[in-house]
Write a protein that holds these residues in place. Structure first.
Motif, PDB file in Angstrom:
ATOM      1  N   SER A 111      -3.979   6.138  -2.754  1.00 14.01           N
ATOM      2  CA  SER A 111      -3.279   5.242  -1.840  1.00 14.01           C
ATOM      3  C   SER A 111      -4.128   4.054  -1.401  1.00 14.01           C
ATOM      4  O   SER A 111      -3.655   3.192  -0.686  1.00 14.01           O
ATOM      5  N   ALA A 112      -5.374   4.018  -1.840  1.00 13.30           N
ATOM      6  CA  ALA A 112      -6.260   2.977  -1.302  1.00 13.30           C
ATOM      7  C   ALA A 112      -6.296   1.719  -2.155  1.00 13.30           C
ATOM      8  O   ALA A 112      -6.963   0.766  -1.811  1.00 13.30           O
ATOM      9  N   ARG A 113      -5.562   1.731  -3.262  1.00 15.34           N
ATOM     10  CA  ARG A 113      -5.579   0.553  -4.120  1.00 15.34           C
ATOM     11  C   ARG A 113      -4.338  -0.299  -3.847  1.00 15.34           C
ATOM     12  O   ARG A 113      -3.216   0.226  -3.786  1.00 15.34           O
ATOM     13  N   GLN A 114      -4.551  -1.583  -3.721  1.00 18.67           N
ATOM     14  CA  GLN A 114      -3.444  -2.450  -3.329  1.00 18.67           C
ATOM     15  C   GLN A 114      -2.562  -2.810  -4.540  1.00 18.67           C
ATOM     16  O   GLN A 114      -3.040  -2.954  -5.653  1.00 18.67           O
TER      17      GLN A 114
ATOM     18  N   TYR B 202       0.864  -1.185   0.000  1.00 17.35           N
ATOM     19  CA  TYR B 202       0.000   0.000   0.000  1.00 17.35           C
ATOM     20  C   TYR B 202       0.898   1.231   0.000  1.00 17.35           C
ATOM     21  O   TYR B 202       1.966   1.220   0.609  1.00 17.35           O
ATOM     22  N   ARG B 203       0.438   2.265  -0.676  1.00 20.46           N
ATOM     23  CA  ARG B 203       1.162   3.531  -0.595  1.00 20.46           C
ATOM     24  C   ARG B 203       0.565   4.346   0.547  1.00 20.46           C
ATOM     25  O   ARG B 203      -0.656   4.354   0.712  1.00 20.46           O
ATOM     26  N   ARG B 204       1.413   4.936   1.333  1.00 20.37           N
ATOM     27  CA  ARG B 204       0.931   5.747   2.456  1.00 20.37           C
ATOM     28  C   ARG B 204       1.707   7.039   2.527  1.00 20.37           C
ATOM     29  O   ARG B 204       2.900   7.054   2.224  1.00 20.37           O
TER      30      ARG B 204
END
Ligand SMILES: C[S@@+](CC[C@H](N)C(=O)[O-])C[C@H]1O[C@@H](n2cnc3c(N)ncnc32)[C@H](O)[C@@H]1O
Length: 404
Positions: free
Chosen positions: A316-319, A288-290
């Protein structure tokens, strides 16, 4: 008076794409009413289940319109109401937010059903449901159900017991006071945490984390707490390799996107990646991007689990999938089919539009979790009621006329 024979029928509120339905239909539950407000969810629901005349595209607050469409007394109602305001992402508005407060639209429907209230109700939501407004929202929710005549149970199940996805969720099970099933253990009145109920709760082990037990202990519900003798689910054996496609036909990113994400790894994560590159062989990570300290970071995990699927609102919510194979690192977006597998619905019909599918699954329940709930709570209670009604009716049969 003859007792009505209960039928194995349910109504699903906040039905989404129908993952609750997907879980229940295998054990003979029939859906008689499904409600959601989103036409895209409806399209996916119907794409999978085929024509579904019982699907009612309507705002749950339209109480009269909804009650008019429910033509019987379903044995069960399910409500996985929106979590938006109960999670950090929703700025913790709780029931003051207009999304999660739709729960009370559902409560209004229960009230209006009056004598046709379902015998069982299940709620499902994120664990933030227990902490929202310091627990006050959970108390409001269970007291509203209890006021409608339900005894309350609550536990936490994590999808990772069944599939390689970390997805803890709170389940509230509400037993209508009219239920006769002797497997329902009701809390003794005036004896808080008394006897059989307390033992059943103690034996439930990890089903109820300490924070939930504390919340239950300080909450007086107008009916009371009730439970069944439940044990936590057994841990299934699985490998994330059975979920993630690793062949060349996948949409692997080009060099520029790969390098960009490689550079987004923190020192700690980079160390883990380099160790696996050195080791050789195949390693699957999920990413995940955070945003950390105003910088976008890529966080990878290699613990045989994917992170909790979310609806892909914002970048950022897409895996993301990371594949390390014989020293090479590749990245790509996780596909809708992989989302479906992680929700325990590997053959679910996908929408033509990728984002629509990701929304549907990201918002949904994990199918084997609901199956566990069915096998351990819903069907046993239903069967008890069925046999009690059948027995009562048989024993009350009028004596046969003897024709001389
Ligand atoms: C957490 S999702 C439920 C997902 C579903 N259980 C599944 O497995 O697919 C919440 C659902 O509530 C629906 N919803 C939100 N507001 C609503 C309203 N006012 N009336 C009816 N449904 C609503 C959303 O469209 C969404 O599908």
């Amino acid at each position: 008076m003859r007792q009505t024979i209960p039928t194995k029928r349910f109504a699903e509120f906040f039905a989404g794409i129908g993952l609750v339905h997907e879980a229940l239909r295998g054990s003979g539950w029939n859906c008689v009413y499904a409600n959601d407000i989103d036409p895209k969810k409806e399209a996916m629901y119907k794409g999978h289940f085929g024509p579904s005349p019982y699907f009612h595209l309507e705002d749950v607050w339209q109480t009269n319109t909804i009650v008019e469409e429910i033509h019987e007394r379903p044995f069960l109602a399910t409500a996985s109401f929106p979590c938006t305001d109960l999670s950090l992402a929703g700025h913790c508005h709780g029931f003051e937010g207009d999304k999660s407060s739709t729960y009370f639209g559902f409560i209004r429907v229960l009230q209006a059903l009056d004598t046709r209230k379902p015998s069982l109700v299940i709620l499902e939501n994120v664990t933030g449901f227990l902490t929202s407004k310091g627990g006050a929202d959970f108390v409001k929710a269970v007291c509203a159900l209890a006021t409608e005549g339900y005894w309350i149970d609550c536990f936490v199940l994590d999808a990772k017991s069944f599939v390689p996805q970390s997805r803890p969720r709170v389940f509230v099970v509400a037993f209508h006071d009219s239920l006769k099933s002797t497997r329902i253990i009701r809390q003794e009145r005036n004896e808080f945490f008394g006897d059989a109920w307390q033992s059943a709760i103690d034996n439930g082990g990890s089903l109820r984390p300490d924070s939930l037990l504390r919340l239950m202990a300080k909450t007086t519900v107008p009916t009371g707490w009730a439970t069944l003798a439940l044990q936590p689910p057994k841990q299934a054996k699985y490998s994330i390799a059975s979920i993630i496609d690793t062949d060349n036909d996948q949409d692997w990113w080009d060099k520029a996107a790969t390098n960009k994400h490689y550079k987004m790894l923190s020192d700690l994560h980079l160390k883990e990646v380099k160790r696996r590159i050195k080791e050789g062989g195949t390693h699957i990570g999920t990413v995940y991007r955070r945003c950390r300290y105003n910088e976008m970071r890529a966080e990878v995990r290699f613990d045989n689990l994917a992170g909790c699927l979310r609806t892909p609102r914002g970048g950022s919510a897409r895996q993301i999938v990371m594949l390390i194979h014989d020293g090479n690192v590749r990245f790509r977006w996780m596909s809708p089919r992989e989302y479906a597998r992680l929700q325990g619905a590997p053959d679910f019909t996908l929408a033509d539009n990728t984002i629509q599918s990701l929304f549907g699954f990201g918002d949904g329940v994990c199918v084997p979790v609901i199956r566990w709930l069915d096998q351990n709570v819903l069907t046993p209670v239903y069967e008890d009621e069925l046999s009690s009604a059948t027995h009562t009716n048989r024993s009350k049969k009028p004596p046969r006329k003897i024709i001389a």
